[in-house]
Design an enzyme around this catalytic site. Structure first.
Site, PDB file in Angstrom:
ATOM      1  N   LYS A 222      49.245  22.115  71.467  1.00 41.35           N
ATOM      2  CA  LYS A 222      50.431  21.690  70.723  1.00 41.35           C
ATOM      3  C   LYS A 222      50.107  20.888  69.468  1.00 41.35           C
ATOM      4  CE  LYS A 222      53.804  22.159  74.375  1.00 41.35           C
ATOM      5  NZ  LYS A 222      54.716  21.519  75.333  1.00 41.35           N
ATOM      6  N   ARG A 256      50.071  22.231  82.639  1.00 38.40           N
ATOM      7  CA  ARG A 256      50.294  23.573  82.081  1.00 38.40           C
ATOM      8  C   ARG A 256      49.329  23.783  80.913  1.00 38.40           C
ATOM      9  NH1 ARG A 256      53.353  25.890  77.943  1.00 38.40           N
ATOM     10  NH2 ARG A 256      54.316  27.875  78.458  1.00 38.40           N
TER      11      ARG A 256
HETATM   12  C1  8Y4 Z   1      50.765  26.399  70.226  1.00 39.55           C
HETATM   13  C2  8Y4 Z   1      50.892  26.977  71.438  1.00 39.55           C
HETATM   14  C3  8Y4 Z   1      51.702  25.494  69.766  1.00 39.55           C
HETATM   15  C4  8Y4 Z   1      51.982  26.670  72.213  1.00 39.55           C
HETATM   16  C5  8Y4 Z   1      52.783  25.206  70.538  1.00 39.55           C
HETATM   17  C6  8Y4 Z   1      52.919  25.794  71.754  1.00 39.55           C
HETATM   18  C7  8Y4 Z   1      56.151  23.445  77.916  1.00 39.55           C
HETATM   19  C8  8Y4 Z   1      56.780  24.449  78.669  1.00 39.55           C
HETATM   20  C9  8Y4 Z   1      56.267  25.229  76.724  1.00 39.55           C
HETATM   21  C10 8Y4 Z   1      55.995  22.157  78.482  1.00 39.55           C
HETATM   22  C11 8Y4 Z   1      57.076  23.037  80.453  1.00 39.55           C
HETATM   23  C12 8Y4 Z   1      54.230  25.632  73.750  1.00 39.55           C
HETATM   24  C13 8Y4 Z   1      57.429  26.831  78.298  1.00 39.55           C
HETATM   25  C14 8Y4 Z   1      55.624  25.410  74.061  1.00 39.55           C
HETATM   26  N1  8Y4 Z   1      55.828  23.972  76.697  1.00 39.55           N
HETATM   27  N2  8Y4 Z   1      57.223  24.257  79.925  1.00 39.55           N
HETATM   28  N3  8Y4 Z   1      56.841  25.562  77.907  1.00 39.55           N
HETATM   29  N4  8Y4 Z   1      56.477  22.003  79.760  1.00 39.55           N
HETATM   30  N5  8Y4 Z   1      57.512  22.780  81.686  1.00 39.55           N
HETATM   31  N6  8Y4 Z   1      54.029  25.485  72.453  1.00 39.55           N
HETATM   32  O1  8Y4 Z   1      55.487  21.211  77.895  1.00 39.55           O
HETATM   33  O2  8Y4 Z   1      53.401  25.930  74.573  1.00 39.55           O
HETATM   34  S1  8Y4 Z   1      56.166  26.376  75.422  1.00 39.55           S
END
Ligand code: 8Y4
Length: 284
Positions: A222, A256
Site C-alpha cells: 500500500k 492479508r
Molecule cells: C497496491 C496494491 C496498492 C494493493 C494498494 C492496494 C484490505 C482489504 C484491500 C484491507 C481487508 C489494496 C480487499 C486494497 N485492502 N480487505 N482489501 N483489509 N480486510 N490496495 O486492508 O490491497 S484492497
C-alpha cells in the site's frame, strides 16, 4: 480462539495466520476476460496455500483509490469460476472480497466461508445475505468510498473514530442475526487515511484488538509503505513484511498479503517475541 465456518470448517486463530491475496481484476490479469484467467488465479492461490497461507482472499473488483466500480454480473463472472475451481482442488479457507450482497451469496454457495467486505456490510442487502449464508465476516473501517476516500481524508481522532465505527457495525451485525463470534475486525489501512493516520492506527493497534474480536490487517504494497520508503509498488515486499511483524506483535490475528512466504516468516518472529513478552518472568 477458533471460529466455526460453514461446511464444518474451522479457522484456528490461536496464532496469527496469513491471508493470501488473489485478484481477478483487469489490472492484475490483462483485460479480466482472458481464457487463462481462471487457471492463473488458481495456480497463484495453490502456490500461496503451499507456502502456508491459511486463507485465500479472492476479489473481482479493484478497491484501489479511484478505481471504477464494476457491476455485480461482471464481478460474479470473474470470481465464481475461481472459487469453484479452488474449492475442488484445495481444502483451504476461501474468503470473498466483495461489497455486493449478490456476490456474497453466490460466492458462499460456491465454497467461500469468509466474507471480506471493505464496506462492512453497509451495502443494500449485505447484512441479510451474510446472516443467511452463516459465513464469518470481516468488518473493515473506511472513510468515504473507494472512489473518493483518498481525496481529503481527515480525522480529529482516528483511533476513536475507527473504534466507534467498528463497535457500531458489530452491533448492526448482531441485530441482523450474525452472532458476534463470527466477526473479524479491521482498521482499514489506506482506506480514507493519511500516512499519519495509518501510523497512529498501527502504533495503537492494541486499542482495536481490545474490542475483543480477532483483528485483520492489510498493509501489503500500500501507499503508506511507498511514502515511507520511496519505493514503487513492486518493491514494497520488505516494507510490508516489517509492517506485518509490527502488527502481529501488537496482536493482529490475520495478516492479508500479496507476499505469503516472507510474511509467514515475519509472523513467526513476531509471535515468538510476543510470547516472550507475555511470559511471567518478563515483567516490562
Ligand atoms: C497496491 C496494491 C496498492 C494493493 C494498494 C492496494 C484490505 C482489504 C484491500 C484491507 C481487508 C489494496 C480487499 C486494497 N485492502 N480487505 N482489501 N483489509 N480486510 N490496495 O486492508 O490491497 S484492497
Amino acid at each position: 480462539m477458533k471460529i466455526d465456518l460453514p461446511g464444518g470448517r474451522q479457522l484456528d486463530l490461536s496464532e496469527t495466520v496469513v491471508m493470501g491475496v488473489v485478484n481477478v481484476t483487469p489490472d492484475s490479469f490483462s483485460d479480466g476476460g482472458r481464457h487463462d484467467d481462471v487457471p492463473r488465479a488458481i495456480d497463484q492461490a495453490l502456490k500461496m496455500v503451499e507456502q502456508g497461507a491459511a486463507i485465500i482472499d479472492i476479489g473481482g473488483e479493484s478497491t484501489r483509490p479511484g478505481a471504477e466500480p464494476v457491476t455485480a454480473g461482471e464481478e460474479r463472472r470473474r470470481v465464481i469460476p475461481v472459487i469453484e475451481a479452488l474449492r475442488r482442488q484445495s481444502d483451504c479457507i476461501i474468503s470473498i472480497d466483495t461489497m455486493k450482497a449478490e456476490v456474497m451469496r453466490e460466492a458462499c454457495l460456491a465454497g467461500a466461508s469468509i466474507i471480506n467486505d471493505v464496506n462492512a456490510l453497509r451495502s443494500e442487502g449485505a447484512l441479510a445475505a451474510a446472516a443467511e449464508v452463516r459465513a464469518a465476516v470481516c468488518l473493515m473501517h473506511m472513510q468515504g468510498s473507494p472512489q473518493t476516500m483518498q481525496l481529503a481524508p481527515s480525522y480529529s481522532a482516528v483511533v476513536d473514530d475507527v473504534v466507534d465505527f467498528l463497535r457500531e457495525r458489530i452491533a448492526a451485525c448482531v441485530s441482523a442475526g450474525i452472532p458476534s463470534d463470527r466477526l473479524l475486525i479491521d482498521p482499514g489501512f489506506g482506506f480514507g487515511k493519511r500516512l499519519v493516520d495509518n501510523l497512529e492506527l498501527l502504533a495503537r493497534l492494541p486499542e482495536i484488538v481490545a474490542l475483543g474480536r480477532p483483528t485483520l490487517v492489510g498493509m501489503s504494497r500500500k501507499g503508506m509503505l511507498g511514502q515511507l520508503t520511496g519505493r514503487d509498488i513492486d518493491e514494497r515486499c520488505a516494507a510490508g513484511v516489517a509492517a506485518a511483524a509490527i502488527a502481529t506483535l501488537h496482536g493482529a490475528r490475520i495478516v492479508r498479503t500479496h507476499d505469503v512466504a516472507p510474511t509467514i516468516d515475519a509472523v513467526k518472529i513476531a509471535l515468538a517475541v510476543r510470547a516472550a513478552s507475555q511470559r511471567p518472568a518478563c515483567t516490562s
